[in-house]
Write a protein that holds these residues in place. Structure first.
Motif, PDB file in Angstrom:
ATOM      1  N   ILE A 316       0.858  -1.156   0.125  1.00 52.19           N
ATOM      2  CA  ILE A 316      -0.085  -0.053   0.103  1.00 52.19           C
ATOM      3  C   ILE A 316       0.949   1.327   0.068  1.00 52.19           C
ATOM      4  O   ILE A 316       0.673   1.979  -0.906  1.00 52.19           O
ATOM      5  N   GLN A 317       1.749   1.456   0.786  1.00 50.73           N
ATOM      6  CA  GLN A 317       2.883   2.423   0.627  1.00 50.73           C
ATOM      7  C   GLN A 317       3.485   2.739  -0.468  1.00 50.73           C
ATOM      8  O   GLN A 317       3.745   3.814  -1.011  1.00 50.73           O
ATOM      9  N   GLY A 318       3.679   1.484  -1.268  1.00 50.61           N
ATOM     10  CA  GLY A 318       4.537   1.362  -2.674  1.00 50.61           C
ATOM     11  C   GLY A 318       3.474   2.066  -3.591  1.00 50.61           C
ATOM     12  O   GLY A 318       3.890   2.199  -4.776  1.00 50.61           O
ATOM     13  N   GLU A 319       2.313   1.628  -3.326  1.00 52.78           N
ATOM     14  CA  GLU A 319       1.287   2.221  -4.489  1.00 52.78           C
ATOM     15  C   GLU A 319       1.218   3.537  -4.779  1.00 52.78           C
ATOM     16  O   GLU A 319       0.906   4.142  -5.662  1.00 52.78           O
ATOM     17  N   VAL A 320       1.510   4.499  -3.714  1.00 55.29           N
ATOM     18  CA  VAL A 320       1.282   5.823  -3.576  1.00 55.29           C
ATOM     19  C   VAL A 320       2.201   6.318  -4.691  1.00 55.29           C
ATOM     20  O   VAL A 320       3.375   6.073  -4.788  1.00 55.29           O
ATOM     21  N   GLY A 321       1.907   7.370  -5.525  1.00 59.01           N
ATOM     22  CA  GLY A 321       2.527   7.716  -6.847  1.00 59.01           C
ATOM     23  C   GLY A 321       3.305   9.153  -6.271  1.00 59.01           C
ATOM     24  O   GLY A 321       2.812   9.946  -5.489  1.00 59.01           O
ATOM     25  N   ASN A 325       1.228  11.871  -4.833  1.00 58.46           N
ATOM     26  CA  ASN A 325       1.255  12.105  -3.289  1.00 58.46           C
ATOM     27  C   ASN A 325      -0.160  11.839  -2.792  1.00 58.46           C
ATOM     28  O   ASN A 325      -0.968  12.342  -2.084  1.00 58.46           O
ATOM     29  N   ASN A 326      -0.819  10.618  -3.465  1.00 62.34           N
ATOM     30  CA  ASN A 326      -2.199  10.214  -3.057  1.00 62.34           C
ATOM     31  C   ASN A 326      -2.364   9.279  -1.940  1.00 62.34           C
ATOM     32  O   ASN A 326      -3.392   8.562  -1.936  1.00 62.34           O
ATOM     33  N   GLY A 331      -5.020   5.532   2.817  1.00 55.22           N
ATOM     34  CA  GLY A 331      -5.243   5.475   4.054  1.00 55.22           C
ATOM     35  C   GLY A 331      -3.881   5.552   4.878  1.00 55.22           C
ATOM     36  O   GLY A 331      -3.706   5.062   5.999  1.00 55.22           O
ATOM     37  N   VAL A 332      -2.847   6.185   4.164  1.00 56.92           N
ATOM     38  CA  VAL A 332      -1.297   6.146   4.613  1.00 56.92           C
ATOM     39  C   VAL A 332      -1.073   7.699   4.407  1.00 56.92           C
ATOM     40  O   VAL A 332      -1.808   8.390   3.919  1.00 56.92           O
ATOM     41  N   ASN A 333      -0.001   7.827   4.846  1.00 52.01           N
ATOM     42  CA  ASN A 333       0.717   9.327   4.622  1.00 52.01           C
ATOM     43  C   ASN A 333       0.850   9.725   3.295  1.00 52.01           C
ATOM     44  O   ASN A 333       0.784   8.868   2.369  1.00 52.01           O
ATOM     45  N   PRO A 334       0.516  10.886   2.946  1.00 55.34           N
ATOM     46  CA  PRO A 334       0.356  11.526   1.440  1.00 55.34           C
ATOM     47  C   PRO A 334       1.551  10.848   0.553  1.00 55.34           C
ATOM     48  O   PRO A 334       1.141  10.544  -0.420  1.00 55.34           O
TER      49      PRO A 334
END
Length: 534
Positions: A316-321, A325-326, A331-334
């Protein structure tokens, strides 16, 4: 549900059952240490000890998410599910890791790994550790041990169930070693404690051993869906058997598709059902939002109590682009972990080439302002993102922590059972073609919300099944296995971006269907042999 962060984990994972030497030779300590401590004086101790065997699938340390209970093994790459993801997904057409200077990553995602690759070591060592944990639990729960401690009555019956669960967990670790390495160190509870020069078991012999373990454990297990959440039951054992039989031709040279169909029929009759909302399977409350009716075996994540840098936390942290900054929406930090993952264009096209899949609930691609191609792996703005896994709940809330996620990893799902049945029918295993079509369309009706995505009998082909498996099961640690079974992983008949090294992809040799036995493991056990080509 078994609570993973318990005194049992401190015993099992902290060292009372096992010590892990710097050479990564996993050696059980003398069991008198446990008896001297009086650990098994209380009835609840046996269930706590079993919790420690489960805990190895989630934790790398009970003291610190950045710590490792296996000396010399990185806490991140040594986590069980992260290791599976690295070898089963990152080495395929589904995903790419941005930071290729991280140890082992370039070799893994370009299919150029060597026997020194730390990601491969992480999987081999962690699975071997799981086998050792299960073995020690079984040593401590023999009839002789129980009798000497005065255990009798109902507790003896309970422990018999616990022993069956431990055997399935051991079979799971052996299954992963069979799938990825074609062999395993062969040690059971009947071997002497401290025996370090363990013989290896290879190919068809390992297959038969796993099959026998599962079939012998089945009668002592709780019926499917009747155990506590996240504990092994007959459904988990049957799922492992179905996966074995589906891939038997790869593992042993002998097809077992009829057996796969038979076990799938048992699973289909066991009360599982598809969760109406596909994405509920991958949310922070997937233990309670209805997904528990579909998830056959979850590996638990808890942002407060089972903190680690693997599992769904890294996903999940790795999915963030970056630059999106999504993270907040997931549900994690920006900023998440700085744009770790993107998808390769070959995977993205499974959804983008046909306009039909724009309305597919499984299509979680972020495409806006992004090129589909990745000509510079280090450029986080290239390549599409996915948002399949989330640390948000089905009601819109957040997980308990913004760094460590609450989302359980669905190691096995009922959706896979339906796809396995259909594939085994198409491969000549018998069964019903009309039921195979019905099961595939059940998945597509869930995905599209109606019958607009349904296919006909003529459209149900093996090529379609392979693509549908990726659309349904992406990032769930099945893709490498699927590509090998379909004859597309090695060679040049199917090229994907960066396969074998260059952006355009190139053929890779057949020996890369298996990973090498790590050099450290070979050094610590002279009975292990290296796989061909390494």
């Amino acid at each position: 549900m078994l609570k993973l962060k318990t005194f049992a984990c401190m015993l099992l994972l902290g060292g009372a059952f096992l010590s892990c030497e710097s050479d990564l030779d996993v050696t059980p300590q003398d069991d008198d240490e446990l008896l001297a401590d009086g650990f098994f004086e209380t009835e609840g101790a046996y269930k706590q000890a079993l919790a420690g065997v489960y805990a190895n699938l989630s934790l790398t340390s009970i003291n610190d998410p950045g710590g490792s209970n296996i000396a010399g093994l990185d806490a991140g790459t040594g986590q069980y599910i992260r290791g599976l993801f690295n070898l089963e997904n990152l080495s395929t057409d589904e995903v790419i890791w941005t930071y290729e200077n991280d140890p082992g990553l370039r070799g893994m995602q370009r299919n150029t790994w060597s026997s020194d690759n730390p990601l491969i070591l992480g999987v081999f060592a962690r699975a071997s550790y799981e086998i050792a944990l299960a073995n020690e639990f079984l040593r401590q729960t023999t009839s002789e041990k129980l009798s000497s401690r005065g255990v009798s009555g109902t507790l003896v019956g309970d422990i018999q169930v616990y022993r069956a669960e431990a055997r399935v967990l051991r079979a799971l670790a052996n299954y992963h070693l069979l799938d990825m390495f074609g062999k395993a160190p062969f040690v059971t509870e009947n071997d002497d404690v401290g025996f370090d020069q363990v013989p290896e078991i290879v190919g068809a012999d390992l297959f038969t051993y796993i099959e026998t373990e599962l079939t012998e454990a089945l009668p002592d297990l709780v019926a499917a869906r009747q155990n506590e959440y996240a504990r092994v039951d007959q459904g988990v054992a049957n799922m492992l058997l179905a996966k074995l039989y589906l891939n038997a031709e790869v593992y042993t040279g002998t097809a077992r598709y009829a057996d796969c169909i038979e076990v799938c029929e048992t699973l289909i009759g066991s009360g599982y059902s598809l969760t109406p909302n596909y994405l509920f399977n991958f949310m922070a409350d997937n233990n309670s939002n209805g997904a528990q009716n579909e998830i056959i075996f979850p590996i638990t994540n808890d942002g407060a109590n089972t903190q680690n840098f693997g599992g769904t936390t890294i996903i999940i942290q790795g999915e963030v682009g970056i630059p999106e900054n999504n993270g907040e929406s997931l549900g994690v930090n920006p900023g998440g972990f700085g744009g770790l993952f993107r998808v390769r264009p070959e995977f993205a096209r499974l959804f983008t080439e046909n306009p039909l899949y724009q309305s597919d609930a499984r299509n979680t691609l972020i495409t806006q302002d992004r090129p589909i191609e990745i000509d510079n792996i280090g450029n986080t703005a290239q390549g599409y993102l996915i948002t399949k896994f989330s640390n948000r709940t089905s009601t819109g809330g957040f997980g308990s922590d913004r760094t460590f996620t609450d989302t359980d990893y669905p190691l096995f799902r009922y959706a896979d059972v339906l796809l396995m049945y259909a594939e085994a029918v198409l491969r000549g295993g018998g069964g019903s073609e009309s039921l195979a079509l019905e099961y595939v369309n059940d998945l597509r009706e869930r995905a599209f919300g109606d019958t607009s995505g349904n296919i006909t009998q003529a459209q149900l082909t093996l090529d379609f099944i392979l693509d549908e498996r990726s659309r349904e099961l992406y990032w769930e640690s099945h893709r490498r296995q699927d590509l090998i079974r379909f004859g597309l992983y090695t060679g040049s008949s199917y090229l994907w971006s960066y396969k074998g090294g260059p952006q355009s992809g190139t053929a890779i040799p057949d020996f890369r269907k298996l990973f090498p036995v790590p050099n450290q493991s070979l050094s610590s056990n002279s009975n292990l042999t290296q796989n061909t080509g390494y």
